[in-house]
Write a protein that holds these residues in place. Sequence first.
Motif, PDB file in Angstrom:
ATOM      1  N   ALA A  23       0.830  -1.205   0.000  1.00  0.00           N
ATOM      2  CA  ALA A  23       0.000   0.000   0.000  1.00  0.00           C
ATOM      3  C   ALA A  23       0.864   1.255   0.000  1.00  0.00           C
ATOM      4  N   ASN A 139      -5.516   1.614  -7.952  1.00  0.00           N
ATOM      5  CA  ASN A 139      -5.545   1.056  -6.600  1.00  0.00           C
ATOM      6  C   ASN A 139      -6.540   1.822  -5.723  1.00  0.00           C
ATOM      7  N   ASP A 140      -6.509   3.158  -5.809  1.00  0.00           N
ATOM      8  CA  ASP A 140      -7.455   3.973  -5.032  1.00  0.00           C
ATOM      9  C   ASP A 140      -8.893   3.649  -5.426  1.00  0.00           C
ATOM     10  N   GLN A 143     -10.010   0.367  -4.015  1.00  0.00           N
ATOM     11  CA  GLN A 143     -10.276   0.444  -2.574  1.00  0.00           C
ATOM     12  C   GLN A 143     -11.573   1.182  -2.282  1.00  0.00           C
ATOM     13  N   LYS A 144     -11.888   2.210  -3.097  1.00  0.00           N
ATOM     14  CA  LYS A 144     -13.087   3.014  -2.846  1.00  0.00           C
ATOM     15  C   LYS A 144     -14.346   2.351  -3.391  1.00  0.00           C
ATOM     16  N   ASN A 146     -14.640  -1.385  -5.612  1.00  0.00           N
ATOM     17  CA  ASN A 146     -14.194  -2.753  -5.366  1.00  0.00           C
ATOM     18  C   ASN A 146     -13.354  -3.190  -6.557  1.00  0.00           C
TER      19      ASN A 146
END
Length: 172
Positions: A23, A139-140, A143-144, A146
């Motif tokens: 991360a 990646n963001d 995470q926000k 799916n």
Amino acid sequence: NANPESVVLLVEDNQTNQILTEAMLLELGYRVHIVANGQECLEALERVNYDLILMDCQMPIMNGFEATREIRLREGASGNRAPIVALTANAMDADRERCLASGMDDFLSKPFQIHDLARILKQWVRPPKPGPVNWKILNDLAQKTNPQVVKRLIESFLKTLPESIQEMEAAA
């Protein structure tokens, strides 16, 4: 490495440490490949030239010291030398000296913060350049929302890419 993005190999057996370090690397704009021990590290190095190796010292199968010694032996003939940074919970001077004696270039004590990792990366590897894929944004987004949303976006992009290229070529 033909890819304009910097790629870091994380050699770490602890899954929690893998997740946290990955991360941080993504946040800093680096791509990361993860393996769980020194043997897997050696196998990965046969396929990819990494810009930096983050090497845990204590792992099963082959520890970081053994892996580093083997990497340095293999590099000897080629002239290429990847920077290797030790990741260890041991922070004594003798531990640092053991890391350097095995062929590692630097030392990062666990647990570490993102600013510690950024300092090490700045010292040993070129800053990441924007490539055709912005991994941080993907990646963001994963995470926000799916990961399936990101997968569907990539599939959609790849499906329409040939037609988009034809349109650009016609316009040019």
